[in-house]
Design an enzyme around this catalytic site. Structure first.
Site, PDB file in Angstrom:
ATOM      1  CG  HIS A 203      -0.351   0.290   2.515  1.00 30.97           C
ATOM      2  ND1 HIS A 203      -0.002  -0.701   3.400  1.00 30.97           N
ATOM      3  CD2 HIS A 203      -0.017   1.453   3.121  1.00 30.97           C
ATOM      4  CE1 HIS A 203       0.500  -0.167   4.487  1.00 30.97           C
ATOM      5  NE2 HIS A 203       0.509   1.151   4.346  1.00 30.97           N
ATOM      6  CG  ASP A 236       0.082  -4.155   2.921  1.00 30.03           C
ATOM      7  OD1 ASP A 236       0.331  -3.545   1.859  1.00 30.03           O
ATOM      8  OD2 ASP A 236      -0.078  -3.575   4.017  1.00 30.03           O
ATOM      9  CB  SER A 319       3.038   1.779   6.108  1.00 31.53           C
ATOM     10  OG  SER A 319       1.875   1.940   6.880  1.00 31.53           O
TER      11      SER A 319
END
Length: 478
Positions: A203, A236, A319
């Site tokens: 992402h 992910d 992230s």
């Protein structure tokens, strides 16, 4: 506690006639006892000098302003001796029985200095005594403060030492969508190998994967263009490669996420809200936490992980960054947070509340190696469609039919071969308890295609077990 003049011998002086006691009480020493009045020597009387040329100039020879030139009348019936006769006109007065009282600011400062020296303990008292003894000499009585240590060595294994070694291998990723500078964002990644591969979240790079631009900035400020090698939306996970990788890259060492225990120390490195090279610490607060997280795009595709939960502060921008153990080895990839604001899991919520989730590195490593080899992910599957609504029935119920009206149990697939049917509720997968569809998917994806797993299911109120050999699905299209 000693006074500053304790131990100083007072030289003897010739005796003088007694003087009447002063109307004020004698001064007390630091212990509260009356100090003996020192003997006084009658002053030498100079000849009368009408011009005042021979008058004393030192302050301590001037009588105090409150002293009276008229001798006090002797009290009656007290037995006091008669007062001495008044001095001749023009002759100086005899010394007063008490020192002149100075009420200027300097007196207050002196009193504070004495108090400070006494409060300072023996060292202060000795320093003051030395100054009195050496008054007028050229030697200094100032005590120099201790010098700061020449070097401050941090213990190996400390947070500072681990972070200092890891930071040069962590990058801040800038992703920009093609044709629009407004779309994109900031995330984190880390050096995976010496060839210049960078491991991060899908992402983080998804907005720039199709025609956009990517750059990676190291902690020393050097920036390199990068490109996507492969990405796995379901896991992910994504792998980038620096276009002009510098020499001397130091990949972060990888740990073993299976051996992590609840309570182990953790160190997270990332760029929360764009603040690059931020280090936070915490512990592993849970393991095997089933997490379904979205990227905030509204596309309806979620990522599933059996996550490591940590209370290390993780925010948007963390992230893709590494979650390290106390040795500095990567045990996970920071991927999602829980937010009190929305109650959901993902990357678009407002700040950390101490619930962060990381993809275990054992799973991420297998995905990364697959992406580097082929550029596309491979997922293990059981060949059955389960209800993905969270809550409700305990376990993962096989749906009546699959997507688009297809069979819920794929004919000839792993579930069909194990005898599973629509309506069966899977309550255990291997040694993991299953409470929902997302939990089942998270557990399946911790395995590899070809693994044999025993599962427990319920049918018509009865429990049964079956052995399933996991199949595979390539790519994210299916």
């Amino acid at each position: 506690m000693s006074t500053e003049n304790e131990g100083n011998a007072v030289p003897a002086a010739p005796s003088v006639p007694p003087v009447p006691p002063s109307s004020s009480a004698p001064a007390e020493d630091a212990h509260g006892t009356a100090a003996p009045e020192p003997p006084r020597t009658p002053p030498h009387t100079p000849p009368y000098d009408p011009a005042g040329a021979g008058a004393p100039t030192r302050a301590h020879d001037v009588p105090p302003p409150h002293a009276s030139h008229t001798p006090p009348a002797p009290p009656t019936g007290t037995g006091w001796p008669a007062p001495p006769p008044p001095p001749a006109w023009g002759a100086p007065l005899p010394p007063s029985s008490e020192p002149p009282r100075k009420r200027s600011g300097g007196g207050l400062v002196a009193a504070l200095l004495v108090a400070a020296l006494v409060a300072g303990g023996i060292g202060g008292g000795v320093g003051y005594w030395a100054a009195e003894q050496n008054d007028g000499s050229s030697s200094s009585t100032t005590v120099a403060a201790g010098e700061a240590p020449a070097d401050f060595a941090r213990e190996p294994g400390s947070v500072a030492a681990v972070a200092g070694k890891a930071l040069p291998s962590v990058v801040t990723i800038e992703a920009k969508a093609g044709g629009s500078e407004a779309e994109g964002g900031t995330g984190t990644g880390f050096v995976y190998d010496k060839e210049g591969h960078i491991l991060t979240n899908n992402h983080v790079v998804a907005s720039a994967a199709e025609g956009g631009t990517l750059s990676a900035t190291f902690s020393d400020g050097k920036t390199y263009d990068a490109e996507v090698v492969g990405r796995a939306q379901g896991y992910d996970v994504a792998v980038l490669k620096l276009k002009k990788a510098p020499s001397g890259l130091a990949p972060l060492p990888l740990g073993n996420s299976e051996r992590v225990a609840v309570g182990d120390s953790t160190i997270a490195i990332g760029a929360p809200f764009g603040l690059s090279n931020t280090v936070t610490t915490g512990i592993i607060s849970a393991k095997n936490r089933p997490v379904a997280s979205g990227d905030g795009s509204g596309a309806g595709r979620n990522s599933y992980m059996s996550a490591l939960q940590t209370d290390a502060s993780i925010n948007p921008g963390n992230s893709g960054g590494p979650l390290l153990d106390a040795r500095g080895a990567v045990i996970g990839i920071n991927s999602a947070i829980q937010s009190a604001g929305s109650g959901g899991l993902g990357q678009s919520q407002a700040g950390s509340i101490g619930l962060g989730f990381a993809i275990p590195i054992n799973q991420a490593k297998g995905v990364a190696d697959q992406l580097i080899r082929t550029g596309e992910p491979v997922y293990p599957v059981i060949g059955a469609t389960v209800n993905m609504a969270e809550g409700g029935t305990e376990g993962a119920r096989i749906a009546p039919e699959g997507e688009g009206g297809t069979p819920a149990v794929v004919p000839g697939g792993p579930a069909a071969k194990a005898g599973l049917k629509p309506g069966d509720v899977i309550v255990k997968f291997g040694d993991r308890t299953i409470d929902s569809g997302p939990t089942l998917i998270s557990e399946i994806w911790t395995h590899k295609p070809g693994d044999r797993v025993t599962l427990t299911y319920e049918r018509g109120g009865k429990s049964a077990t079956a052995e399933v050999t996991l199949g595979e699905r390539k790519g994210d299209s299916g």
